[in-house]
Design a protein around this motif. Sequence first.
Motif, short mmCIF file in Angstrom:
data_model
loop_
_atom_site.label_atom_id
_atom_site.label_comp_id
_atom_site.label_asym_id
_atom_site.label_seq_id
_atom_site.Cartn_x
_atom_site.Cartn_y
_atom_site.Cartn_z
N ARG A 223 0.83 -1.19 0.00
CA ARG A 223 0.00 0.00 0.00
C ARG A 223 0.87 1.25 0.00
N VAL A 224 0.46 2.25 -0.75
CA VAL A 224 1.23 3.48 -0.84
C VAL A 224 1.11 4.25 0.47
N VAL A 225 2.26 4.51 1.10
CA VAL A 225 2.35 5.32 2.30
C VAL A 225 2.48 6.79 1.94
N GLY A 226 3.21 7.05 0.84
CA GLY A 226 3.41 8.42 0.41
C GLY A 226 4.03 8.48 -0.97
N VAL A 227 4.02 9.70 -1.54
CA VAL A 227 4.62 9.96 -2.84
C VAL A 227 5.94 10.66 -2.59
N ILE A 228 7.03 10.00 -2.93
CA ILE A 228 8.36 10.52 -2.61
C ILE A 228 8.56 11.88 -3.28
N SER A 229 8.99 12.86 -2.48
CA SER A 229 9.12 14.22 -3.00
C SER A 229 10.52 14.79 -2.84
N ALA A 230 11.22 14.41 -1.77
CA ALA A 230 12.52 15.01 -1.52
C ALA A 230 13.40 14.01 -0.78
N GLY A 231 14.69 14.13 -1.02
CA GLY A 231 15.65 13.29 -0.34
C GLY A 231 16.97 14.02 -0.22
N GLY A 232 17.79 13.60 0.70
CA GLY A 232 19.07 14.25 0.88
C GLY A 232 19.98 13.41 1.73
N GLY A 233 20.93 14.06 2.34
CA GLY A 233 21.86 13.34 3.19
C GLY A 233 21.25 13.01 4.53
N ASP A 234 22.07 12.38 5.38
CA ASP A 234 21.67 12.06 6.75
C ASP A 234 20.44 11.16 6.83
N ASN A 235 20.22 10.35 5.78
CA ASN A 235 19.15 9.35 5.79
C ASN A 235 17.77 9.96 6.05
N ILE A 236 17.50 11.09 5.42
CA ILE A 236 16.19 11.73 5.55
C ILE A 236 15.57 11.89 4.17
N GLY A 237 14.47 11.19 3.95
CA GLY A 237 13.67 11.37 2.75
C GLY A 237 12.27 11.79 3.18
N LEU A 238 11.58 12.53 2.32
CA LEU A 238 10.24 13.01 2.64
C LEU A 238 9.27 12.65 1.52
N ALA A 239 8.07 12.29 1.90
CA ALA A 239 7.04 11.87 0.94
C ALA A 239 5.72 12.53 1.27
N ILE A 240 4.97 12.94 0.22
CA ILE A 240 3.64 13.49 0.41
C ILE A 240 2.74 12.36 0.90
N SER A 241 2.06 12.55 2.00
CA SER A 241 1.33 11.44 2.62
C SER A 241 0.21 10.92 1.74
N ALA A 242 -0.10 9.63 1.92
CA ALA A 242 -1.21 9.02 1.18
C ALA A 242 -2.54 9.70 1.50
N PRO A 243 -2.85 10.05 2.79
CA PRO A 243 -4.11 10.73 3.04
C PRO A 243 -4.25 12.06 2.29
N LEU A 244 -3.17 12.85 2.21
CA LEU A 244 -3.24 14.10 1.46
C LEU A 244 -3.38 13.81 -0.03
N THR A 245 -2.67 12.80 -0.51
CA THR A 245 -2.77 12.41 -1.92
C THR A 245 -4.20 12.00 -2.27
N ARG A 246 -4.85 11.26 -1.37
CA ARG A 246 -6.24 10.82 -1.60
C ARG A 246 -7.19 12.00 -1.73
N GLN A 247 -6.88 13.11 -1.06
CA GLN A 247 -7.74 14.28 -1.15
C GLN A 247 -7.47 15.09 -2.41
N VAL A 248 -6.20 15.24 -2.76
CA VAL A 248 -5.82 16.14 -3.85
C VAL A 248 -6.07 15.52 -5.22
N VAL A 249 -5.69 14.27 -5.42
CA VAL A 249 -5.69 13.67 -6.75
C VAL A 249 -7.07 13.64 -7.40
N PRO A 250 -8.15 13.24 -6.70
CA PRO A 250 -9.46 13.26 -7.38
C PRO A 250 -9.84 14.64 -7.92
#
Length: 373
Positions: A223-250
Amino acid sequence: MSPDDVSRRGFLRGIGATAVLALAGCAESPQEETDPLTPERTTQTPLGGRNETIKELDGTNVSRFSEVYRAVRDSVVQIRVRTGARGTGAGTGFVYDDTHLVTNEHVVANAQDLFVRYRTTGWRDATIEGTDTYSDLAVLRVDDRPNVATALPLRSRDPPVGTEVVAIGNPYELSGTVSSGIVSGVDRTLSAPNNFSIPDTIQTDAPVNPGNSGGPLVDLEGRVVGVISAGGGDNIGLAISAPLTRQVVPALIETGSYDHPYLGVGLENVTPAIAAANDLEEATGVYVSRVVADGPSAGVLQGSTGEQSADGGLAPAGGDVITHLAGEPVPTRATLSSVLALETVPGEPTDLRIIRDGNAETVTVDIGARPAV
């Protein structure tokens, strides 16, 4: 329903509970039918249910990360963008429904020509159905989707911190790459244009790099937890959450845009200095530093009226402190942003519990819509 659809749905229902902590992934040609690291693939369909078992040549089971990868990979696409005579870009997307893909807005921004490639096909033309800068989401339309590329389910809630996840995408245009990690945090924020932020983002330590943008971060049930949006050093990546995606995409599919809830205030976390300057019993909640003139909160909420000495310096004073929004506690600005995004709707009244001049009270704000970039 195709046999591949049946196998995949069976996996998503029946995957076992034991996780083998190993990472499996490869960069493969989109024309390859089998994974070169696992040349033998057997499918078993016992009576009373469907289940897929993938075995190595020696008969041992591969890890759950491998199983998730095989269940999801046909629904992940590689994206290539041409922005001008020489400008190009690349990223990842995934299947949302029969004709639509989800990716990041920044992947397809300024696109003049747009192409996608499924694992089992060559490059195909795609068009942009809708974009939203404030969530960094975009919807693409592709009419000739292969049958094996089925829609990925999106979680309805953020996962618990510590949930194991995998990122699948095309970092540096290396197709079919998978990396693993955990959900390191929730209720994070990402910077967006015009001094706004993207709420309810998911933090992960799964390695993500340029080219992963727009790809799915999935749990071990596919199941999709999030849409990957940003990544960088120090093992930190960020993703747009699935709940927000469910609201925006329709909304992007229906109208090409999305109206985000908007309070029209400047906010700060309540620090010990702000708590001392405003005689608060504890340093929690969200301090209103300013109210936008003619915004939704004008005449309802109160911003700073001055500064007071506190903790050896000056701290803003006189502003309201928001403790609850729409019935939910909001101890931090990030939490307030997530509740505002997921629990309120532009044009509808919403109650806020505030502390003003030392007294708790409830006020009502008619939620607005964020102004255009």
